[in-house]
Motif scaffolding. Sequence first.
Motif, mmCIF file in Angstrom:
data_model
loop_
_atom_site.group_PDB
_atom_site.id
_atom_site.type_symbol
_atom_site.label_atom_id
_atom_site.label_comp_id
_atom_site.label_asym_id
_atom_site.label_seq_id
_atom_site.Cartn_x
_atom_site.Cartn_y
_atom_site.Cartn_z
ATOM 1 N N SER A 283 0.829 -1.211 0.000
ATOM 2 C CA SER A 283 0.000 0.000 0.000
ATOM 3 C C SER A 283 0.862 1.260 0.000
ATOM 4 O O SER A 283 0.519 2.263 -0.645
ATOM 5 C CB SER A 283 -0.930 -0.009 1.209
ATOM 6 N N PHE A 284 1.965 1.207 0.728
ATOM 7 C CA PHE A 284 2.886 2.352 0.741
ATOM 8 C C PHE A 284 3.377 2.659 -0.672
ATOM 9 O O PHE A 284 3.346 3.815 -1.118
ATOM 10 C CB PHE A 284 4.066 2.052 1.662
ATOM 11 N N TRP A 285 3.813 1.634 -1.396
ATOM 12 C CA TRP A 285 4.300 1.850 -2.757
ATOM 13 C C TRP A 285 3.179 2.307 -3.692
ATOM 14 O O TRP A 285 3.399 3.112 -4.603
ATOM 15 C CB TRP A 285 4.946 0.570 -3.299
ATOM 16 N N ALA A 286 1.974 1.814 -3.453
ATOM 17 C CA ALA A 286 0.846 2.233 -4.280
ATOM 18 C C ALA A 286 0.534 3.709 -4.094
ATOM 19 O O ALA A 286 0.124 4.402 -5.034
ATOM 20 C CB ALA A 286 -0.385 1.393 -3.952
ATOM 21 N N LEU B 295 -6.130 1.633 3.454
ATOM 22 C CA LEU B 295 -7.511 1.962 3.121
ATOM 23 C C LEU B 295 -7.591 2.688 1.778
ATOM 24 O O LEU B 295 -8.433 2.369 0.928
ATOM 25 C CB LEU B 295 -8.130 2.819 4.231
ATOM 26 N N ALA B 296 -6.702 3.656 1.559
ATOM 27 C CA ALA B 296 -6.719 4.400 0.295
ATOM 28 C C ALA B 296 -6.457 3.478 -0.892
ATOM 29 O O ALA B 296 -7.011 3.686 -1.982
ATOM 30 C CB ALA B 296 -5.679 5.513 0.333
ATOM 31 N N THR B 297 -5.633 2.453 -0.677
ATOM 32 C CA THR B 297 -5.301 1.523 -1.756
ATOM 33 C C THR B 297 -6.419 0.533 -2.022
ATOM 34 O O THR B 297 -6.665 0.157 -3.186
ATOM 35 C CB THR B 297 -4.013 0.754 -1.389
ATOM 36 N N GLU B 298 -7.128 0.119 -0.977
ATOM 37 C CA GLU B 298 -8.099 -0.963 -1.108
ATOM 38 C C GLU B 298 -9.549 -0.507 -1.132
ATOM 39 O O GLU B 298 -10.463 -1.333 -1.189
ATOM 40 C CB GLU B 298 -7.892 -1.967 0.034
ATOM 41 N N LEU B 299 -9.790 0.786 -1.096
ATOM 42 C CA LEU B 299 -11.166 1.287 -1.154
ATOM 43 C C LEU B 299 -11.865 0.795 -2.418
ATOM 44 O O LEU B 299 -11.255 0.749 -3.490
ATOM 45 C CB LEU B 299 -11.178 2.817 -1.178
ATOM 46 N N PRO B 300 -13.149 0.447 -2.314
ATOM 47 C CA PRO B 300 -13.904 0.161 -3.541
ATOM 48 C C PRO B 300 -13.800 1.350 -4.489
ATOM 49 O O PRO B 300 -13.934 2.513 -4.064
ATOM 50 C CB PRO B 300 -15.332 -0.037 -3.030
ATOM 51 N N PRO B 301 -13.555 1.123 -5.777
ATOM 52 C CA PRO B 301 -13.308 2.236 -6.704
ATOM 53 C C PRO B 301 -14.478 3.203 -6.858
ATOM 54 O O PRO B 301 -14.278 4.340 -7.290
ATOM 55 C CB PRO B 301 -12.999 1.521 -8.029
ATOM 56 N N ASP B 302 -15.682 2.777 -6.514
ATOM 57 C CA ASP B 302 -16.841 3.665 -6.678
ATOM 58 C C ASP B 302 -17.176 4.455 -5.413
ATOM 59 O O ASP B 302 -18.221 5.113 -5.333
ATOM 60 C CB ASP B 302 -18.069 2.860 -7.123
ATOM 61 N N THR B 303 -16.298 4.417 -4.392
ATOM 62 C CA THR B 303 -16.574 5.105 -3.125
ATOM 63 C C THR B 303 -16.719 6.614 -3.345
ATOM 64 O O THR B 303 -15.866 7.259 -3.936
ATOM 65 C CB THR B 303 -15.447 4.843 -2.108
#
Length: 407
Positions: free
Chosen positions: A75-78, A114-122
């Motif tokens: 997630s850090f790298w993302a 959380l920022a990396t794994e949030l559903p894209p439609d949030t």
Amino acid sequence: MTKSIALVLKGYPRLSETFIAQEIHALEQQGFAITLISLRHPTDHTVHPIHREIKAPVVYLPEYLHHEPRRVIRSFWAQLFRPHFWSVLRLWWQDFRRDPTLNRIRRLGQSWVLATELPPDTQQLYAHFIHTPGSVTRYTSHLTGIPWSASAHAKDIWTTPRWDLADKLADLAWLTTCTESNQHYLQSLTPAPEKVMLVYHGLDFNRFPIVAEPRETAPSDQVQILSVGRAVPKKGYDVILEALAKLPSELSWHFTHIGQGPELAKLQNLAEQLGIADKVTWLGAQSQQRVLNQYRQADIFILGSRITEDGDRDGLPNVLMEAQSQHIACIATAISGIPELIIDQQTGLLVPPEDINATSQALQQLITQPEWRQTLAEAGYKRVTSHFSLQQGIATLASCFAGSCKS
């Protein structure tokens, strides 16, 4: 169009946070698409029926960053090469300088995940509790550009530094809180007080069926006294036990406690020392249906809420509303939002926190005066059913999520 909300909680599911579960379910009924984000894994061994009815998927963030290092590093790298990474790091550093703790580091790492794994439609981030969940949600909002809002309750308000609350209030779109005292305090910390709205948790009377009339008892019957709450200092159970021990020996009563907590063994020992252990039943954590059954066997409900040294306190405990919906006369302390529900000598009895003698006198009054007990029970029932419905609060929340807050 259905609005997609990521709802951030400290832990899910939790038996002690039924008010959150009923809100989630009601928002789903309104058509909102919710993803639950939990900072901790569940510790309770059972759930309420409402938890099984909630359809929202649950994403568990790393409770401790070193437990899932690959997920955190990925997630850090993302996030590292995204536009807002360094501005969020500067924001976090300002917070860390004032709060140099491992918890503050964990909140940043959780926000990367959380920022990396949030559903894209949030479309909206929403935190229940303004302290830890609020921090993770705030950093995530800055990383993603998704607006955030929050609901603040009790401990999260009164044990959080003023600077932290003020910074978050300046940053979020809107906030709801569950008592007038909370609202006034939070409004004093922001130049935009209209952001802070009063929304009582309320009860879902379809789920928590009300009873038509109080339980009838004869003067010779043993009076059943009930309390529901975690065994923690802010609930004041030591004061309640001391007050029970001061009752005249000729009175016939039995006290039942429902709830778990770190102070439970200490309270059980105190009951032994006071010589009332044979008049006390400790049921531990129970399902909502079993709690409801206990309400319907009770004559008096009592809660000894206090303000602890670190500022922790109750807001407006849902258990008082639940008890009143079941026609039970209530005794509680005059702190926080409790006087907004219980009007002393009209819809229940209020006593000063920490006051053993006043608590004992209130108990003796209701034990020995069944007619007065039923009068208070009926008045409390009328007040809670007319002023504290879940649907009133959900209507406000729904309007906020729709972009037009109407308190």
